[in-house]
Structure formats: structure tokens, C-alpha cells
Design an enzyme around this catalytic site. Sequence first.
Site, PDB file in Angstrom:
ATOM      1  N   LYS A 251      60.772  34.866  11.269  1.00 36.80           N
ATOM      2  CA  LYS A 251      62.160  34.390  11.109  1.00 36.80           C
ATOM      3  C   LYS A 251      63.087  35.593  10.977  1.00 36.80           C
ATOM      4  CE  LYS A 251      65.286  31.817   8.017  1.00 36.80           C
ATOM      5  NZ  LYS A 251      65.432  30.842   6.904  1.00 36.80           N
ATOM      6  N   ASP A 256      72.127  34.523   6.243  1.00 39.61           N
ATOM      7  CA  ASP A 256      72.163  33.062   6.151  1.00 39.61           C
ATOM      8  C   ASP A 256      73.186  32.650   5.097  1.00 39.61           C
ATOM      9  OD1 ASP A 256      71.713  30.375   6.042  1.00 39.61           O
ATOM     10  OD2 ASP A 256      69.714  30.500   5.152  1.00 39.61           O
ATOM     11  N   LYS A 263      76.240  27.874   1.252  1.00 37.05           N
ATOM     12  CA  LYS A 263      75.519  28.176   0.012  1.00 37.05           C
ATOM     13  C   LYS A 263      76.508  28.626  -1.062  1.00 37.05           C
ATOM     14  CE  LYS A 263      71.238  30.057   2.084  1.00 37.05           C
ATOM     15  NZ  LYS A 263      70.233  29.145   1.534  1.00 37.05           N
ATOM     16  N   ASP A 274      66.914  37.302   4.719  1.00 42.60           N
ATOM     17  CA  ASP A 274      66.379  36.139   5.429  1.00 42.60           C
ATOM     18  C   ASP A 274      65.718  36.529   6.755  1.00 42.60           C
ATOM     19  OD1 ASP A 274      65.849  33.468   5.171  1.00 42.60           O
ATOM     20  OD2 ASP A 274      67.716  32.784   6.111  1.00 42.60           O
ATOM     21  N   ASP A 333      72.057  24.450   6.644  1.00 40.75           N
ATOM     22  CA  ASP A 333      71.338  25.517   5.932  1.00 40.75           C
ATOM     23  C   ASP A 333      69.829  25.476   6.234  1.00 40.75           C
ATOM     24  OD1 ASP A 333      71.003  27.667   4.293  1.00 40.75           O
ATOM     25  OD2 ASP A 333      71.273  26.588   2.406  1.00 40.75           O
ATOM     26  N   GLU A 335      68.357  26.165   8.851  1.00 40.57           N
ATOM     27  CA  GLU A 335      68.549  26.784  10.171  1.00 40.57           C
ATOM     28  C   GLU A 335      67.310  27.522  10.665  1.00 40.57           C
ATOM     29  OE1 GLU A 335      69.214  28.296   7.398  1.00 40.57           O
ATOM     30  OE2 GLU A 335      68.240  30.196   7.821  1.00 40.57           O
ATOM     31  N   ARG A 337      64.141  26.894  10.682  1.00 41.26           N
ATOM     32  CA  ARG A 337      63.176  26.108  11.484  1.00 41.26           C
ATOM     33  C   ARG A 337      63.686  25.889  12.903  1.00 41.26           C
ATOM     34  NH1 ARG A 337      63.298  21.447   7.119  1.00 41.26           N
ATOM     35  NH2 ARG A 337      63.938  23.262   5.917  1.00 41.26           N
TER      36      ARG A 337
END
Length: 483
Positions: A251, A256, A263, A274, A333, A335, A337
Site C-alpha cells: 500500500k 491519507d 480524519k 500510510d 477513508d 481508500e 483497499r
Amino acid sequence: MIQLVKKLDIKSFDGVIRCVSEDMSHEKIGNLTLSTLKEKGVFEGKVGETYAMTTSEHGNFQEIILVGIGNEATFSTSKLRKGLGEAYKQLKSKKVKAIGVYTEAILSVCSMDKKIARVLGEVFIMSAYAFDDYKTDKKPSTIERIEIEGSEMDQVAFDEGKILGEANVFSRHLTNMPANVMTPEKLSLLAKEHLDQTDIEVEIKGLNEIEALGMHAFLAVAKASTNTPKLIVMRYMGNPSSDQRIAYVGKGLTYDSGGLSVKPTASMLNMKDDMGGASAVIAAMGAIGKLKPKVNIIAIVAACENMISGNSYKPGDIIQSMGGKSIFIGNTDAEGRLTLIDAVTYAIEKENATFVLDIATLTGAAIHCLGSEAAPVVSNNDDFYAHVEKAFEKADERIWRMPIFDEYKALVKHEQADLTNSAGSPGTITAGIFIGEFVKDVPWVHIDIAGTAFIEKAVGAFSKGGTGSGARALVYLAKKMSK
Ligand code: BES
Ligand code: ZN
Ligand code: ZN
């Protein structure tokens, strides 16, 4: 400079690390015996324990750190790492120049000689790392030389350990770089530069190529940012005559914010991290390129930022994916996946992957499950999982397999689309199952490192920030899967 030597010239060090087992007692340390320290109750040689003292026994001023290694029953390499890491940091703060390390006690409590040699190769490199690139007033380490007495140590394993230690440090460094510097493009360029001296081919695909591939889910996440996405593909063909190709998918969210499902600030603070999965696979490839196992590994990072703009994807949207399934966006959020499924589809359809491993800072729920001590895993294949588990064990990193019950599988379905990206609790498992919808029947392991990729407080060989979670283990896995 870190090296193994037959015998330490004790006078030439101003720092000494001495491994001590619980069973030792009459050995002299400075002008005391160990039993004196034990009687006083200040140091018992318990595994991971440290004790600092100073002597001038050899005519010069020496800082000595005793590191407990326990006994045959309590010894563990992960606690040894912790003790040696702490000892190194103590000597660093005492500004020593040269460290001599006595290890003979270790082989008296354990017979894992190769593993110990690897740990010794890794641990001082890992302990020495500090993220100070942006400090004007840097405080460089005074430590110039480390010598480890180990005439029985395996030199090959020790050298391999050094390469693995460097991979860990590189991964941590990528993770620690702030998102204003570490954009998707920067990550792609650093990957290319890092793998430049190896036989690994690095291909960087930009927006037009990503669009042409039909990576709609990846693009939906990326589209709010002015820093455009990059698909980073790294190909190591160590066994070209074999059809086996293992894909390492990391990833790579260089930031993020949560997107429109924004968030809170406190949760955003660490979201430069992230891309911990990406940093693990890129750093692992560097070591694989040096160690050259006979195996084919294709590493893939779909790098982008999850931001907010007039062009953001929205909660309630229904988007497409490269794999052909439609997805309802319940939460922008979730995101990671979305980027991963297109990267996994790309790995299987375009790079002919026969095994897929994805590694991702995917869910806050992973932290609720296992904290920072272990990474939860979802897998569709017992044999491949067993290999991955062994590889992590070698790196002294813990993973823990989660169940895939049919009831959980039903949660990722949606009434208006094929799938939803926010299936709810158990969040780590449903996130894994969502990715599993795109792996077809390819053996697959998904590792959620949200809890292990970075830490708030320094411990053992690690400083605050990125831990390089998975980087060394992926190198071990490549070796295990080699023919
Ligand atoms: N990057 C986060 C997960 C994360 C959280 C990593 C904390 C490291 C530390 C991920 O993209 C995310 O926000 N996941 C959501 C998913 C939810 C909205 C379904 C989460 O876990 O809250
Ligand atoms: Zn998120
Ligand atoms: Zn994320």
C-alpha cells in the site's frame, strides 16, 4: 564499520557490550564479579535486561553495558535484539567511539548459530538509525567502529544480516519522510534510484498509462490530489525459466487525509506513514537484488494521495475496478483497499503472478486486534501462509492469522453494487476479504501492518516512527520460495 573478529583487542574500545547469561556468576567484570551484582539485585542476567557501569581496568576509561540473555529456557532472539538495541543506544548517549561486543555467552544458551549471526549483523545497523534529515543542529553519532568477538559465528549469515539491517533502515527512512516531500512521484524516483545498482527492472507508469489499464478504483482515490498517481512496478527475475512469480503488493498512500470522510487532525498526524507497505516492499527488493535468490518477485506499488478537492470521490459513489467488479463507496477513508485491488488485479492479469502477498497499513481495527505487537493476516492458502509465517518468525516479527467465516464474506456485498468498501466490523477481516474478492484462486496472503508499521516510542533497536515492518521478512520469504 561493523565486523566480526576472532579476538577483541579490549584496550582499543571505549565502549563494551557484554552478553551475560543467568548461569554465569564468577566471571569478573571490571573489578567485580557477576555474583556481586546478582547478590545486590541490580543485574541478574535475565533476558533483555541491561546494566551500565564504568571501569578503567584496562588503563583507559570504558563504558560497559551488560546485556542479559537469560538461560536455555527463557532466551529469545527478539529479546536479545531488544537488549542489544538498548545497550547500543546507551553507549551512543555516552558518546563512545568504538564498541567491542562479547557474545560467547549466547551460544551457551542457544544453538541457533546462523540466526544469532544474522541478528548481530542486523541489530547494530538498525539501532544506529535516526531520522534527523530536517534538523539544522544535527547531533551525529560518535560511534565509528563496532567489533563483535565471535570466532564461531557464521560470516555469511552475519553479512546477510547487515544487508537485512540496511533494508530495515531504508524502509523506515522512506516511511519517516514527510508527505510534503514524499509524493507519489518522489517515492517512484527513490525506488528507481534505490534499485539502480541491481538487476531489478523498475517501470514507473504515470496517469495516462494507469487510465489505459482501467485502474478505476486506484484512480478514484488519487483524483483529488494535484500530485498525480504513479504505478511502480519492480521486476526481479532470479529464476527466468520458472513460471512461478510472486507479487509483493505494498500500500502506497503517501498521504491519507481520509478524503471527504475526513480524519480528525490527531488521526491525520501519522498518515504520511500510510505507505509503510510500499516502503517494506521497495526496501525488500533492494536486499533481494543484492542477495540474488533463485526466484521471481514482482513488486507493485500503486502510489497516490487521498485528498480533498472539488474532484474528490464521494461517499455514496459507485465506482468500477480493473477487475471488473463495481464498488459502493461507503467511506472515502477506506481508500487503501481500492488502490490494492487494482494493484493485485494488475499483478495477476498483466504480470502473471502465481502468488500474491499484499502488505498494508490498512485498518485502525488492526491496532484494536493486536496492538503494535503483531500484524493480523487474512489468507486463502494454508501452504503459502505457512511460508510467510516462517519468514516473519525469522525476522522476529509476529503475524497472526484471522478467520474468514462465511458470515464475514457476506458483509462485503452491497445491494446496489457488487461490493462495498466499508463493510464494517470486524474491520480488519472484512478489509482483507474485500481484497480477496480480486485474487481469483491465486494463493494469497494479506498482512495488515497498521499497528506495526510505526511506533510512538523508541524501543530496542527502533526509534520513534517507522519500524520497517515486513521489509526483512519479505526478503526471507523470497529466499524460502526460491528453488
Ligand atoms: N490508513 C488508514 C488505516 C490506519 C489507521 C493506519 C491508523 C495506521 C494507523 C486507512 O486508510 C483507514 O482510514 N481505514 C479506515 C477504514 C474504515 C473507514 C472502514 C479505518 O480503519 O478506520
Ligand atoms: Zn484511510
Ligand atoms: Zn489509508
